[in-house]
Design a protein around this motif. Structure first.
Motif, short mmCIF file in Angstrom:
data_model
loop_
_atom_site.label_atom_id
_atom_site.label_comp_id
_atom_site.label_asym_id
_atom_site.label_seq_id
_atom_site.Cartn_x
_atom_site.Cartn_y
_atom_site.Cartn_z
N SER A 43 0.83 -1.20 0.00
CA SER A 43 0.00 0.00 0.00
C SER A 43 0.87 1.25 0.00
O SER A 43 1.98 1.24 0.49
CB SER A 43 -0.92 0.00 1.22
OG SER A 43 -1.84 -1.06 1.13
N GLN A 60 -5.39 3.16 5.85
CA GLN A 60 -5.36 2.06 4.89
C GLN A 60 -5.21 0.74 5.62
O GLN A 60 -4.41 0.62 6.55
CB GLN A 60 -4.17 2.19 3.94
CG GLN A 60 -4.31 3.29 2.93
CD GLN A 60 -3.11 3.33 1.99
OE1 GLN A 60 -1.97 3.22 2.42
NE2 GLN A 60 -3.37 3.50 0.71
N GLN A 65 -3.22 -1.06 -1.56
CA GLN A 65 -4.01 0.17 -1.68
C GLN A 65 -3.13 1.29 -2.25
O GLN A 65 -1.94 1.35 -1.99
CB GLN A 65 -4.55 0.61 -0.31
CG GLN A 65 -5.21 -0.47 0.48
CD GLN A 65 -6.54 -0.94 -0.08
OE1 GLN A 65 -6.91 -0.64 -1.20
NE2 GLN A 65 -7.26 -1.72 0.70
N ARG A 66 -3.75 2.22 -2.97
CA ARG A 66 -3.02 3.35 -3.54
C ARG A 66 -3.85 4.61 -3.33
O ARG A 66 -5.03 4.65 -3.69
CB ARG A 66 -2.80 3.12 -5.03
CG ARG A 66 -2.02 4.19 -5.71
CD ARG A 66 -0.54 4.10 -5.33
NE ARG A 66 0.22 5.06 -6.10
CZ ARG A 66 0.72 6.18 -5.58
NH1 ARG A 66 0.56 6.46 -4.32
NH2 ARG A 66 1.41 7.01 -6.34
N GLN A 82 -9.36 3.34 3.22
CA GLN A 82 -9.30 2.25 2.26
C GLN A 82 -9.14 0.93 2.99
O GLN A 82 -8.25 0.78 3.84
CB GLN A 82 -8.12 2.42 1.30
CG GLN A 82 -8.28 3.58 0.34
CD GLN A 82 -7.10 3.70 -0.60
OE1 GLN A 82 -5.96 3.73 -0.18
NE2 GLN A 82 -7.39 3.78 -1.90
N TYR A 86 -6.39 -3.61 -3.27
CA TYR A 86 -6.14 -3.05 -4.59
C TYR A 86 -7.12 -1.93 -4.98
O TYR A 86 -7.48 -1.79 -6.14
CB TYR A 86 -6.12 -4.16 -5.66
CG TYR A 86 -5.19 -5.27 -5.30
CD1 TYR A 86 -3.82 -5.07 -5.29
CD2 TYR A 86 -5.68 -6.51 -4.90
CE1 TYR A 86 -2.94 -6.08 -4.92
CE2 TYR A 86 -4.81 -7.53 -4.52
CZ TYR A 86 -3.45 -7.31 -4.53
OH TYR A 86 -2.60 -8.31 -4.16
N ASN A 87 -7.52 -1.15 -4.02
CA ASN A 87 -8.33 0.03 -4.31
C ASN A 87 -7.41 1.21 -4.62
O ASN A 87 -6.29 1.27 -4.12
CB ASN A 87 -9.23 0.36 -3.12
CG ASN A 87 -10.24 -0.74 -2.87
OD1 ASN A 87 -11.00 -1.10 -3.75
ND2 ASN A 87 -10.24 -1.29 -1.66
N ALA A 88 -7.90 2.15 -5.42
CA ALA A 88 -7.10 3.32 -5.79
C ALA A 88 -7.96 4.57 -5.70
O ALA A 88 -9.13 4.55 -6.07
CB ALA A 88 -6.56 3.16 -7.21
N ASN A 108 -10.39 -3.69 -5.96
CA ASN A 108 -10.20 -3.09 -7.28
C ASN A 108 -11.19 -1.95 -7.58
O ASN A 108 -11.60 -1.79 -8.73
CB ASN A 108 -10.27 -4.16 -8.38
CG ASN A 108 -9.20 -5.20 -8.22
OD1 ASN A 108 -9.45 -6.28 -7.69
ND2 ASN A 108 -7.99 -4.88 -8.64
N GLN A 110 -11.99 2.14 -7.89
CA GLN A 110 -11.23 3.33 -8.26
C GLN A 110 -12.11 4.56 -8.08
O GLN A 110 -13.29 4.55 -8.46
CB GLN A 110 -10.79 3.27 -9.72
CG GLN A 110 -9.89 2.11 -10.03
CD GLN A 110 -9.58 2.02 -11.51
OE1 GLN A 110 -10.26 2.60 -12.35
NE2 GLN A 110 -8.53 1.28 -11.85
#
Length: 171
Positions: A43, A60, A65-66, A82, A86-88, A108, A110
């Motif tokens: 992350s 996070q 996470q990004r 978050q 893999y959420n952005a 995933n 965004q």
């Protein structure tokens, strides 16, 4: 001694003192057995703030996470959470007293929020997987709320002007 030499000498001494302090602090950074089992989860958070009195709260959990937050102006606030994997998210606020609340869970997802102006408010809540949301507000006093639950939702909210209100829910 001439004046330039004195300034150069003072700068060199200051740099040496700074380096010595940094090395002394770095010597304190030794591996600790208590943390041997902790591994990075991939992350990442990047926060850039230009101006005065901004607040970003970022939390996070999960893997990969990004999050990128950019605030410029005065007194902009972002609360960003978050969870899952893999959420952005990208949050950019320019102006005065803008507010973003972003909650992502699942996988995933965004989201991007761009606010420019005064006293705009945006809320984005994403759960499920593969949801995409964009909120753009340009003006003053605009409000947007986006809630996405489920799989593969896509939302775009764009408001120009003042005191607009938008609310979108996807199941």
């Amino acid at each position: 001694m001439d004046r330039n030499f004195k300034h150069a000498l003072a700068a060199a001494l200051a740099a040496a003192a700074l380096l010595a302090c940094a090395l002394a602090q770095a010597a304190d950074l030794v591996p600790d057995a208590r943390y041997a089992g902790i591994r990075p989860n991939g992350s990442k958070v990047d926060i850039t703030q230009i101006g005065n009195d901004h607040t970003v709260t970022a939390d996070q959990s999960g893997r990969g996470q990004r999050l990128v937050a950019v605030q410029s102006g005065v007194a902009n606030t972002a609360t960003l959470n978050q969870g899952g994997a893999y959420n952005a998210a990208l949050v950019s606020q320019y102006g005065y007293n803008n507010y973003v609340q972003l909650d992502q869970s699942g996988r995933n997802n965004q989201a991007a929020v761009l606010q420019a102006g005064v006293a705009n408010q945006a809320s984005v809540v994403q759960s499920g997987a593969y949801n995409q949301a964009f909120v753009g507000q340009y003006g003053s006093g605009n409000q947007a709320s986006v809630t996405q639950n489920g799989f593969g939702g896509k939302v775009v909210v764009t408001q120009y002007g003042n005191n607009g209100k938008a609310s979108v829910t996807q199941q």
